[in-house]
Motif scaffolding. Sequence first.
Motif, PDB file in Angstrom:
ATOM      1  N   ILE A   1       0.967  -0.825  -0.172  1.00 43.39           N
ATOM      2  CA  ILE A   1      -0.089   0.361  -0.037  1.00 43.39           C
ATOM      3  C   ILE A   1       1.030   1.704  -0.143  1.00 43.39           C
ATOM      4  O   ILE A   1       1.610   1.116   0.719  1.00 43.39           O
ATOM      5  N   VAL A   2       1.123   2.349  -1.252  1.00 45.64           N
ATOM      6  CA  VAL A   2       0.646   3.356  -0.798  1.00 45.64           C
ATOM      7  C   VAL A   2       0.699   4.878  -0.563  1.00 45.64           C
ATOM      8  O   VAL A   2      -0.416   4.427  -0.001  1.00 45.64           O
ATOM      9  N   GLN A   3       1.134   5.188   0.404  1.00 42.95           N
ATOM     10  CA  GLN A   3       0.408   6.235   1.251  1.00 42.95           C
ATOM     11  C   GLN A   3       1.178   8.283   0.658  1.00 42.95           C
ATOM     12  O   GLN A   3       2.369   7.615   1.376  1.00 42.95           O
ATOM     13  N   THR A   4      -0.013   9.028   1.410  1.00 43.33           N
ATOM     14  CA  THR A   4       1.507   9.867   1.400  1.00 43.33           C
ATOM     15  C   THR A   4       1.044  10.536   3.017  1.00 43.33           C
ATOM     16  O   THR A   4       0.126   9.900   3.575  1.00 43.33           O
ATOM     17  N   THR A   5       1.797  11.517   3.264  1.00 46.48           N
ATOM     18  CA  THR A   5       2.090  11.873   5.130  1.00 46.48           C
ATOM     19  C   THR A   5       2.125  13.032   4.729  1.00 46.48           C
ATOM     20  O   THR A   5       3.391  13.182   4.267  1.00 46.48           O
TER      21      THR A   5
END
Length: 299
Positions: free
Chosen positions: A256-260
Amino acid sequence: MTDTPALEDDTTLRRRLIRIAYRMLGSVSDAEDVVQEAWLRWLAADREKVREPVAFLKTIVTRLCLNELKSARRRRMSYVGPWLPEPLLTTSDAEVADDITLPVMVALERLSPLERAAFLLHDVFSMGFEEISTAINREPAACRKLASRARARLQEARPRFSATPEQGRKLATAFYEASRSGDMKKLQSLLAEDIVVYADGGGKVPATSAPTFGHERSMVLFAALARYFRKSPSRLIRFADIDGLPGFVTEEDGGIVQTTALQIRDGRIIAIYVTRNPEKLRHLGADQEDTIRPPIDLN
């Protein structure tokens, strides 16, 4: 026969139009679709009747966005968990040309479509109220009132005491390392007392179902996440500026790719925006560092 009016450089104009549509819709993919549709209408238009091609395209883009917002508002009423706009990675060596950072994008959701259009077109894209009047089919005086009302409602979300790029990158690095290693003492020192954490999974992937408010509850959340990271480490893809905020892109368990993205005030993190919904991350490309798209510069 009158001369056909010429457009400025296509790439530059498309970028400007996508920027308008993105600010209106909060979606890169929807913005690109809207601009493509507007371009097709321009190609099919009677050029001899269009005196100002750029104004024509801005009007078409605005009206298409207003139509899209009506259906988008209905969809978001049934959205699972907190809704965040699609993250836009901006160039790290240039400040955003306007102050529409991620918190303001979230606040824009509370405006009516007409308020949003009037505010963005006037305050952000420097269009006069006469031109806006044509675009949204309202009298100039009404457009002025719409923009003023929106401006007042957005006041709290506008950036104050924002960090420099260097300070932002330093805090993003410290937060990433502390949250992944489980250094609770360090993490505690980074978070403001009134911290709020948003996580948008859209019901597609695991995420908190509601925002987490306050320092104490956030520390409980991050302590649980630290235990999870020890079992399933995340992989840093890159540090990045995300809608004007410092942050990073990671690959989490299950690919899972995520941005923070981190909102900073007085040297502390006051809000954290985590986007995990895979439908909102398609424009970033694949989940590998060498294939993820480069930052998008819409300035």
